[in-house]
Scaffold this motif. Structure first.
Motif, mmCIF file in Angstrom:
data_model
loop_
_atom_site.group_PDB
_atom_site.id
_atom_site.type_symbol
_atom_site.label_atom_id
_atom_site.label_comp_id
_atom_site.label_asym_id
_atom_site.label_seq_id
_atom_site.Cartn_x
_atom_site.Cartn_y
_atom_site.Cartn_z
ATOM 1 N N ASN A 31 45.881 -21.391 22.316
ATOM 2 C CA ASN A 31 46.729 -22.504 22.732
ATOM 3 C C ASN A 31 48.202 -22.194 22.439
ATOM 4 O OD1 ASN A 31 46.894 -22.802 19.985
ATOM 5 N ND2 ASN A 31 46.041 -24.890 19.899
ATOM 6 N N ASP A 32 49.079 -23.082 22.858
ATOM 7 C CA ASP A 32 50.523 -22.833 22.703
ATOM 8 C C ASP A 32 50.898 -22.666 21.249
ATOM 9 O OD1 ASP A 32 50.741 -22.992 25.401
ATOM 10 O OD2 ASP A 32 51.362 -25.106 25.419
ATOM 11 N N ARG A 33 50.307 -23.490 20.373
ATOM 12 C CA ARG A 33 50.663 -23.405 18.950
ATOM 13 C C ARG A 33 50.285 -22.044 18.402
ATOM 14 N NH1 ARG A 33 53.785 -23.120 15.351
ATOM 15 N NH2 ARG A 33 53.210 -23.702 13.230
ATOM 16 N N ALA A 34 49.156 -21.487 18.843
ATOM 17 C CA ALA A 34 48.739 -20.169 18.347
ATOM 18 C C ALA A 34 49.718 -19.092 18.787
ATOM 19 C CB ALA A 34 47.343 -19.844 18.850
ATOM 20 N N ARG A 35 50.183 -19.195 20.037
ATOM 21 C CA ARG A 35 51.143 -18.177 20.506
ATOM 22 C C ARG A 35 52.463 -18.247 19.752
ATOM 23 N NH1 ARG A 35 48.313 -19.294 25.365
ATOM 24 N NH2 ARG A 35 49.624 -21.085 25.880
ATOM 25 N N GLU A 36 52.837 -19.445 19.227
ATOM 26 C CA GLU A 36 54.058 -19.575 18.428
ATOM 27 C C GLU A 36 53.856 -19.031 17.010
ATOM 28 O OE1 GLU A 36 55.345 -23.790 20.596
ATOM 29 O OE2 GLU A 36 54.891 -23.705 18.456
ATOM 30 N N LEU A 37 52.701 -19.336 16.432
ATOM 31 C CA LEU A 37 52.471 -19.022 15.026
ATOM 32 C C LEU A 37 52.075 -17.568 14.797
ATOM 33 C CD1 LEU A 37 52.178 -20.021 12.083
ATOM 34 C CD2 LEU A 37 49.833 -20.667 12.630
ATOM 35 N N VAL A 38 51.232 -17.007 15.683
ATOM 36 C CA VAL A 38 50.653 -15.685 15.424
ATOM 37 C C VAL A 38 51.565 -14.612 16.001
ATOM 38 C CG1 VAL A 38 48.654 -14.210 15.734
ATOM 39 C CG2 VAL A 38 48.335 -16.670 15.494
ATOM 40 N N THR A 39 52.227 -13.924 15.101
ATOM 41 C CA THR A 39 53.067 -12.787 15.504
ATOM 42 C C THR A 39 52.179 -11.558 15.627
ATOM 43 O OG1 THR A 39 53.509 -12.181 13.225
ATOM 44 C CG2 THR A 39 55.025 -13.778 14.260
ATOM 45 N N TYR A 93 33.678 -16.317 18.918
ATOM 46 C CA TYR A 93 34.151 -17.040 17.748
ATOM 47 C C TYR A 93 35.379 -17.858 18.127
ATOM 48 C CZ TYR A 93 31.449 -13.209 15.788
ATOM 49 O OH TYR A 93 30.480 -12.304 15.530
ATOM 50 N N THR A 94 35.607 -18.953 17.367
ATOM 51 C CA THR A 94 36.849 -19.709 17.495
ATOM 52 C C THR A 94 37.511 -19.758 16.130
ATOM 53 O OG1 THR A 94 35.687 -21.778 17.099
ATOM 54 C CG2 THR A 94 35.978 -21.120 19.387
ATOM 55 N N VAL A 95 38.843 -19.710 16.128
ATOM 56 C CA VAL A 95 39.633 -19.666 14.885
ATOM 57 C C VAL A 95 40.681 -20.759 14.966
ATOM 58 C CG1 VAL A 95 41.015 -18.223 13.358
ATOM 59 C CG2 VAL A 95 39.270 -17.163 14.826
ATOM 60 N N SER A 96 40.819 -21.543 13.881
ATOM 61 C CA SER A 96 41.937 -22.487 13.779
ATOM 62 C C SER A 96 42.824 -22.071 12.625
ATOM 63 C CB SER A 96 41.421 -23.907 13.582
ATOM 64 O OG SER A 96 40.779 -24.036 12.330
ATOM 65 N N LEU A 97 44.133 -22.134 12.844
ATOM 66 C CA LEU A 97 45.136 -21.718 11.863
ATOM 67 C C LEU A 97 46.086 -22.869 11.604
ATOM 68 C CD1 LEU A 97 45.974 -18.252 13.468
ATOM 69 C CD2 LEU A 97 44.335 -18.692 11.654
ATOM 70 N N LEU A 98 46.439 -23.082 10.333
ATOM 71 C CA LEU A 98 47.376 -24.142 9.986
ATOM 72 C C LEU A 98 48.228 -23.675 8.822
ATOM 73 C CD1 LEU A 98 48.311 -27.092 10.336
ATOM 74 C CD2 LEU A 98 46.627 -27.707 8.594
ATOM 75 N N ALA A 99 49.547 -23.672 9.025
ATOM 76 C CA ALA A 99 50.478 -23.353 7.930
ATOM 77 C C ALA A 99 50.398 -24.465 6.899
ATOM 78 C CB ALA A 99 51.908 -23.213 8.456
ATOM 79 N N VAL A 100 50.170 -24.116 5.630
ATOM 80 C CA VAL A 100 49.917 -25.103 4.585
ATOM 81 C C VAL A 100 51.081 -26.077 4.433
ATOM 82 C CG1 VAL A 100 49.464 -25.414 2.135
ATOM 83 C CG2 VAL A 100 48.343 -23.569 3.385
ATOM 84 N N ASP A 101 52.326 -25.542 4.490
ATOM 85 C CA ASP A 101 53.489 -26.405 4.264
ATOM 86 C C ASP A 101 53.991 -27.038 5.550
ATOM 87 O OD1 ASP A 101 54.313 -24.170 5.520
ATOM 88 O OD2 ASP A 101 55.975 -23.695 4.133
#
Length: 925
Positions: A31-39, A93-101
């Motif tokens: 998704n869009d958020r993944a493309r922003e977060l994952v370098t 598989y599916t992966v969800s990522l969330l920056a803690v702060d």
């Protein structure tokens, strides 16, 4: 993206960065958020870190793996889930990522998770253990249900264990360890815990690991405590009552049962397991499948009674015979009744089985002791008698009266009983009595003739024994046995050993004896002789259509007609089946044998009336003359048999003299049959494929699989030659299974390759259709190669449809139920029964190529014939396929007539799989 990935993604919070990976870990979508977060650098790190998590999920797809990753100054919570399809197979598989702060409010807090789990388990205590902190959260209900204040225990894991009964602690620890180690999907245990008043209360403890680390260790476990003390007390009371009931049932040898028809749940008492000879720990056999527990007749009665009881609650009370697994028969009294619900319907069936074997045996023994002679008589047709020597009083058992044809109870004397014995038997009987009474001979046995009052002649065996009292003859007792059948059997044995029981002609054995005697006389100077080998034409058709009784009547008629065509000195015998032998004595010229052959053919060609149905059969006759080439009977038989096959191939209803050229042909057939038996194991068989094209749209509607055989010498064998041999030898069954399997496998491969075509068609022999296993084999092969049954078509000849048998009807019913269609091949070349075409799942009529190839000439009659076939097919709701289309002119004519599909060299010759694949790829979509 398919449903498996969408289902898995929906389990992640929607505002997280989401990734979808395939089974190999390759990125499919983000998704869009993944493309922003994952370098790129973060992606490389995550790929390496999450490889172990994916391996863990591949082995345990129900898990959720969590990992906190630190990179480039950012802490990221990673959650991995497996994506599975409807069958449970791993898709990725599916992966969800969330920056803690970044947005802590998006993460599901421990309190929220606890609240959600508590709602799902209302009235239960909730506990939550975190591997990160090593602490356990317990809801207030965990303590209050035991009478403790909320802060009674510390948040250490072992604090609860101290309250568990010492005898239960090891079992609880083992259950928890099995779940944490991945051996059980959930944790569940029942154990005792001491409450605030010092009493032991039963707790149902359930839990599940809801998050795992990358290393496969549990990260978080949530569970509930449920107070089940009340249930345990009720359970103990029920168990005590059940023990008493079981003991009472054991004493009375009565077993009980209960069945819920809605849930199909069945309960048996322990005693019922003992009565049935089954282990008590095993589940009872399903209610509707207990045939193996009873003798067939008993099971049918029980099934009918159960059906009535289920319909209207009618109780039953009957005596049945049960069969134990070790073969022992037990007699049981079975009673059952239905329990009605509020709506008046039967909601449950209950019943008892009382083992009355011993009781019945005792009663039977008593009857046997009281009626010993009658039982012996009923089994062996043996009567008993008693003669008091001093008074001459004579007593007979009822069976003895019946044997002699006299009404039981009729007063008897020795003199009155003697009048019915044959004249030569009476003196022997009187002499035997004299020897016993006067000479003291203890036992006498003799066989005598007897004429009953209704003038039936019997043979009787009389066995008598003398009893003494005070040294003097007191009485003579004995048995009378009717041995008439034994005497007649001896006479029949002689008949059976030498004559055919159906026709009365000499059988193979007697024919050989007399023929060899005749050949021996020829060598001693008698005139020469000829052997005629007869085989009926179309006899099998009569047998199959009118039944074996009609076939037997036909054979009897044939035997009589053959005998009427020869002289009394000639020998006629039945070899077996529909084959007969005629040995002509004193044959001066070969023409004499041919004259007799023509007479027989003419006689057998006349109609025969079989129970109101008039049939005509002919015969094929092979003639061999005794001479240098045929010096003995065996050689004569081989030669006549070979000549008979030549007559069949020459058009039937004819005769042929033996010649060497046809013998070579027969030898070739034998050789081909021997080689054909090894063709399949040696891999000499292969398939080629020819497409069928829709005349309206031009698409490929089907592909027909055609069998080819390359012999061990490398030469191609014609199916016209080897298929009949395969059918006669029975090899067609194994070859047919291979053809069907290979065709379905190849069709599946083409489908997987994206090639467009409709059905796969396989030719089926009438021999295969007669095999009771054939229909099940077809379904099993389709299932094995995952080929849809509604895309399989079986091609068969018109004659195969004429064999209306139970096996055929069952096969066609199975085919219709599973969408398998039939096509009638070479339609128009045989006799078609329109009722069969309409009744069976026939979807295609294939016009024979001999008709199609005459269309383009000036054959107006042939065009009319093909038009009639098309019209007939459409009237029956079938599609019509033209075979052997080779020219555009023919194709246009077929289109004009409304023909639906065509097949032939105009489109392509039969091709090997690789060539047909190339042909299919260039066809218009």
């Amino acid at each position: 993206m398919d449903a498996a990935f969408l289902t898995s993604l929906l389990q992640h919070p929607s505002r997280h960065a989401l990734l979808a990976l395939d089974a190999a870990g390759r990125l499919l979508a983000a998704n869009d958020r993944a493309r922003e977060l994952v370098t790129p650098s973060l992606e490389a790190e995550l790929r390496q870190v999450l490889a172990g998590a994916m391996a863990q999920l591949a082995a345990n797809p129900d898990r959720q793996v969590q990992h906190r990753h630190r990179s480039e100054g950012v802490e990221i919570d990673c959650v991995l889930l497996a994506a599975r399809d409807a069958e449970g197979d791993l898709q990725g598989y599916t992966v969800s990522l969330l920056a803690v702060d970044e947005a802590p409010d998006l993460a599901e807090s421990p309190d929220r998770a606890r609240w959600r789990f508590a709602l799902e388990n209302a009235q239960d205590g909730l506990w939550d253990w975190s591997a990160d902190t090593g602490k356990v959260y317990r809801s207030s209900r965990c303590m209050s249900m035991l009478g403790y204040p909320r802060d009674h225990l510390s948040d250490e894991l072992d604090s609860w264990r101290s309250m568990v009964h010492p005898d239960d602690q090891a079992r609880v620890a083992e259950a928890l360890e099995n779940h944490i180690a991945g051996r059980h999907p959930k944790y569940q245990s029942e154990y005792r815990v001491r409450d605030a008043r010092g009493r032991w209360r039963w707790i149902l403890d359930r839990g599940r690991v809801i998050a795992w680390t990358l290393e496969g260790r549990p990260r978080r476990v949530i569970g509930t405590h449920t107070d089940i003390t009340g249930y345990k007390q009720i359970e103990a009371q029920l168990r005590e009552r059940e023990v008493l009931l079981n003991q009472a049932q054991h004493v009375a040898r009565i077993g009980s049962w209960s069945w819920d028809p809605e849930t199909d749940s069945l309960w048996w008492s322990d005693e019922l397991f003992l009565i049935a000879g089954l282990p008590a720990g095993a589940p009872p056999p399903p209610f509707r499948r207990q045939r193996a527990l009873f003798e067939p007749a008993s099971y049918e009665r029980l099934q009918d009674a159960s059906r009535r009881m289920l319909e209207d609650g009618s109780p039953y009370d009957m005596e049945l015979v049960m069969l134990r697994p070790d073969g022992e028969r037990r007699t049981v009294a079975a009673r059952g009744e239905g329990i009605f619900g509020a709506d008046g319907r039967v909601t449950r069936l209950v019943g008892v089985i009382h083992d009355v074997t011993e009781r019945n045996r005792a009663e039977e023994t008593s009857r046997w002791r009281n009626d010993l002679l009658n039982r012996i008589a009923a089994v062996g047709r043996i009567g008993g008698f008693e003669l008091l020597v001093e008074t001459g009083e004579l007593q007979w058992t009822d069976e003895n009266y019946r044997i002699h044809g006299i009404e039981p109870g009729t007063p008897l004397t020795v003199a009155s009983s003697m009048q019915h014995y044959e004249e030569e038997s009476r003196p022997r009987l009187l002499e035997a009595m004299r020897r016993m009474i006067e000479d003291g001979v203890a036992e006498q046995t003799l066989e005598v003739g007897y004429i009953t009052p209704d003038e039936r002649r019997l043979w009787l065996r009389i066995m008598a024994r003398l009893e003494l009292r005070d040294g003097r003859p007191y009485r003579i007792t004995g048995l009378t046995q009717d041995i008439t059948e034994e005497h007649e059997a001896d006479e029949r044995i002689e008949q059976l050993a030498h004559y055919d029981t159906l026709t009365g002609l000499p059988n193979r054995f007697l024919f050989r004896l007399r023929a060899e005697d005749a050949i021996g006389q020829v060598r001693n100077g008698e005139p020469p002789l000829a052997l005629l080998f007869l085989d009926l034409d179309r006899f099998k058709l009569v047998n199959d259509t009118l039944g074996h009784a009609a076939g037997d009547q036909l054979l009897q008629e044939v035997a009589g007609r053959i005998k009427s065509c020869v002289r009394g000195s000639d020998l006629v015998g039945r070899l077996g089946g529909d084959e007969f032998l005629v040995l002509l004595r004193e044959v001066g010229r070969p023409e004499d044998a041919s004259v007799v052959a023509r007479k027989i053919i003419a006689a057998l060609g006349l109609p025969v009336d079989l129970a109101g149905t008039e049939v005509q059969v002919g015969c094929s006759i092979g003639i061999a003359l005794l001479g240098d080439g045929n010096p003995d009977l065996d050689a004569l038989l081989r030669a006549a048999d070979t000549a008979m096959y030549a007559a069949k191939e020459g058009g039937r209803n004819s005769f042929q003299f033996y010649n060497d050229s046809f013998f070579e042909k027969v030898q070739r057939r034998v050789t081909l049959e021997q080689e054909l038996r090894q063709a399949l194991p040696r891999g000499e068989l292969s398939l080629v494929y020819q497409p069928t094209v829709c005349l309206r749209h031009g698409n490929v509607t089907g592909i027909e699989a055609l069998l080819r055989w390359q012999g061990p010498d490398g030469s191609l064998r014609s199916p016209v030659e080897f298929i009949p041999i395969a059918e006669d030898s029975g090899e067609i069954l194994a070859i047919g299974r291979w053809v069907l399997a290979e065709a379905c496998r190849q069709a599946g491969a083409w489908h997987e390759a994206g090639l467009q075509f409709g059905r796969i068609a396989v030719n089926v022999s009438a021999v295969q259709l007669r095999d009771p296993q054939f229909a099940d084999d077809v379904l099993a092969i389709c299932q094995r190669y995952r080929w849809p049954t509604d895309r399989l078509e079986l091609e068969l000849t018109e004659s195969a449809l004429m064999r209306d048998t139970e096996v055929l009807r069952r096969a066609f019913d199975l085919f219709a139920a599973n969408g398998i269609t039939l096509a009638v091949d070479d339609f128009g070349t045989g006799f078609s029964n329109l009722a069969y075409l309409h009744r069976f799942p026939v979807r295609h009529l294939k016009i024979d190529r001999s008709f199609v190839q005459q269309l383009s000439g000036d054959g107006e009659r042939m065009r009319g014939l093909t038009q009639a076939v098309v019209t007939l097919g459409h009237a029956l709701g079938m599609a019509v396929v033209a075979e052997g289309v080779e020219t555009e002119i023919t194709l246009d004519l077929l289109r004009q007539q409304g023909c639906d599909e065509a097949q032939g060299y105009l489109f392509t010759r039969p091709l090997a799989p690789e060539q047909l694949e190339t042909w299919l790829r260039v066809q218009p979509g």
